[in-house]
Design a protein around this motif. Sequence first.
Motif, short mmCIF file in Angstrom:
data_model
loop_
_atom_site.label_atom_id
_atom_site.label_comp_id
_atom_site.label_asym_id
_atom_site.label_seq_id
_atom_site.Cartn_x
_atom_site.Cartn_y
_atom_site.Cartn_z
N TYR A 50 0.85 -1.19 0.00
CA TYR A 50 0.00 0.00 0.00
C TYR A 50 0.89 1.24 0.00
O TYR A 50 1.16 1.84 1.05
CB TYR A 50 -0.91 0.00 1.23
N PRO A 51 1.36 1.67 -1.16
CA PRO A 51 2.35 2.75 -1.23
C PRO A 51 1.82 4.15 -0.98
O PRO A 51 2.60 5.07 -0.75
CB PRO A 51 2.90 2.63 -2.65
N ASP A 52 0.51 4.31 -1.04
CA ASP A 52 -0.04 5.65 -0.82
C ASP A 52 -1.45 5.53 -0.25
O ASP A 52 -1.99 4.43 -0.07
CB ASP A 52 -0.05 6.46 -2.12
N ALA A 53 -2.04 6.69 0.04
CA ALA A 53 -3.36 6.69 0.66
C ALA A 53 -4.42 6.08 -0.25
O ALA A 53 -5.36 5.44 0.22
CB ALA A 53 -3.75 8.12 1.03
N PHE A 54 -4.27 6.27 -1.55
CA PHE A 54 -5.27 5.73 -2.48
C PHE A 54 -5.29 4.20 -2.43
O PHE A 54 -6.35 3.58 -2.43
CB PHE A 54 -4.97 6.21 -3.91
N ALA A 55 -4.11 3.59 -2.35
CA ALA A 55 -4.03 2.13 -2.27
C ALA A 55 -4.55 1.63 -0.93
O ALA A 55 -5.33 0.67 -0.86
CB ALA A 55 -2.59 1.68 -2.47
N LEU A 56 -4.15 2.30 0.14
CA LEU A 56 -4.57 1.87 1.48
C LEU A 56 -6.06 2.06 1.69
O LEU A 56 -6.71 1.29 2.42
CB LEU A 56 -3.77 2.62 2.54
N ALA A 57 -6.63 3.07 1.05
CA ALA A 57 -8.07 3.33 1.19
C ALA A 57 -8.92 2.21 0.61
O ALA A 57 -10.10 2.07 0.96
CB ALA A 57 -8.43 4.65 0.51
N GLN A 58 -8.35 1.39 -0.27
CA GLN A 58 -9.07 0.27 -0.86
C GLN A 58 -9.03 -0.97 0.02
O GLN A 58 -9.73 -1.95 -0.24
CB GLN A 58 -8.47 -0.07 -2.23
N ALA A 59 -8.22 -0.93 1.07
CA ALA A 59 -8.03 -2.11 1.92
C ALA A 59 -9.03 -2.14 3.07
O ALA A 59 -9.45 -1.09 3.57
CB ALA A 59 -6.61 -2.13 2.48
N ALA A 85 -6.79 6.50 5.77
CA ALA A 85 -6.51 6.54 4.34
C ALA A 85 -7.74 7.01 3.57
O ALA A 85 -7.63 7.82 2.63
CB ALA A 85 -6.08 5.17 3.85
N ARG A 86 -8.90 6.54 3.95
CA ARG A 86 -10.13 6.95 3.27
C ARG A 86 -10.41 8.43 3.47
O ARG A 86 -10.82 9.13 2.54
CB ARG A 86 -11.30 6.10 3.76
N LEU A 88 -8.09 10.71 4.07
CA LEU A 88 -7.09 11.45 3.28
C LEU A 88 -7.53 11.59 1.84
O LEU A 88 -7.38 12.64 1.22
CB LEU A 88 -5.73 10.73 3.34
N VAL A 89 -8.11 10.53 1.28
CA VAL A 89 -8.58 10.57 -0.10
C VAL A 89 -9.81 11.47 -0.22
O VAL A 89 -9.89 12.32 -1.13
CB VAL A 89 -8.90 9.14 -0.59
N GLU A 90 -10.75 11.32 0.70
CA GLU A 90 -12.01 12.06 0.62
C GLU A 90 -11.84 13.56 0.87
O GLU A 90 -12.46 14.40 0.21
CB GLU A 90 -13.02 11.50 1.63
N ARG A 91 -10.98 13.90 1.85
CA ARG A 91 -10.88 15.29 2.28
C ARG A 91 -9.66 16.03 1.76
O ARG A 91 -9.67 17.26 1.67
CB ARG A 91 -10.87 15.36 3.81
N HIS A 92 -8.58 15.29 1.44
CA HIS A 92 -7.31 15.96 1.18
C HIS A 92 -6.62 15.49 -0.10
O HIS A 92 -5.41 15.66 -0.24
CB HIS A 92 -6.37 15.77 2.37
N GLY A 93 -7.37 14.89 -1.01
CA GLY A 93 -6.79 14.48 -2.27
C GLY A 93 -5.70 13.43 -2.14
O GLY A 93 -4.82 13.31 -2.99
N GLY A 94 -5.76 12.66 -1.05
CA GLY A 94 -4.78 11.61 -0.84
C GLY A 94 -3.49 12.06 -0.20
O GLY A 94 -2.59 11.24 0.05
N GLU A 95 -3.36 13.36 0.08
CA GLU A 95 -2.14 13.91 0.67
C GLU A 95 -2.32 14.14 2.17
O GLU A 95 -3.43 14.40 2.65
CB GLU A 95 -1.77 15.24 0.01
N VAL A 96 -1.21 14.06 2.92
CA VAL A 96 -1.25 14.39 4.34
C VAL A 96 -1.26 15.91 4.46
O VAL A 96 -0.34 16.58 3.98
CB VAL A 96 -0.03 13.81 5.09
N PRO A 97 -2.29 16.48 5.08
CA PRO A 97 -2.38 17.94 5.12
C PRO A 97 -1.34 18.55 6.06
O PRO A 97 -1.00 17.98 7.08
CB PRO A 97 -3.80 18.18 5.67
#
Length: 205
Positions: A50-59, A85-86, A88-97
Motif C-alpha cells: 500500500y504505497p499511498d493513501a489511495f491504495a490503502l483506502a481500498q483495503a 486513508a479513506r 485522506l482521499v475524501e478530504r485531502h486528495g490523498g495527501e497528508v495535510p
Amino acid sequence: MLAALQELYPDAACELDFRTPFELLVATVLSAQATDVSVNAATPALFAAYPDAFALAQAEPEDIEPYIRRIGLYRAKAKNLAGLARLLVERHGGEVPNDFDAVVALPGAGRKTANVVLSNAYGYPAIAVDTHVGRLARRLGLSTQTNPDKVEADLEGLFPKDKWVYMHHGLILHGRRVCFARKPNCGACLMAEFCPKVGVTDAQG
C-alpha cells in the motif's frame, strides 16, 4: 541542558523509517505503545503493498492486519489505518495535510501524532510528548505535569522555538539510552550535575 543534549546526540532525528509524509503518518500511528524497531520491521512490506493513501483506502482492516500483526494493538491500528486513508482521499486528495487540526481529526492520530508528522515532514515547530519526553521532563524538573498537553506547553515555554523539534528527538534518545525509567545510568549523563533527581527512579518518585 540543551547544550548537553546536543553534545550527546548532535544528529538526533526521527528514528521511524519513512520516505513521504504518508509513510510517516502511518508509521507514527503504528508506533503508539510500540517500539520504533518493531514498526520499522513491519512497514517495508506494508508500504510495498500500500504505497499511498489511495491504495490503502481500498483495503479492509483484515487486509492490513497480517502486515502489522507483530505490533501491539494491531487490530485497532489496522482499523485506524483503513479509516485515515479513506479520509485522506475524501478530504485531502490523498495527501497528508500540513494542518494540525486536520491531522488530529484522522483516525488514530492525536496531538502527539500530529506534532511528529508535521514537524518531521513539514518543519512545523513542535515538541511531541511521548512516555520518554514526559518522564524526562518531570525528572529533570522541566515540568510537574502528567498530562502530555501540559508537559508540551511547559517545554515550549522553556526552550527556543527553533529547538523544539530537536528537543523532542534529543529527549527521546536520552530516555532510550541513558535515563531509563527503572534504573537511570546517571554515571553516563552529562546532565547529572544539575539534575534534581540523580539516581531516583520512577518507582521511588
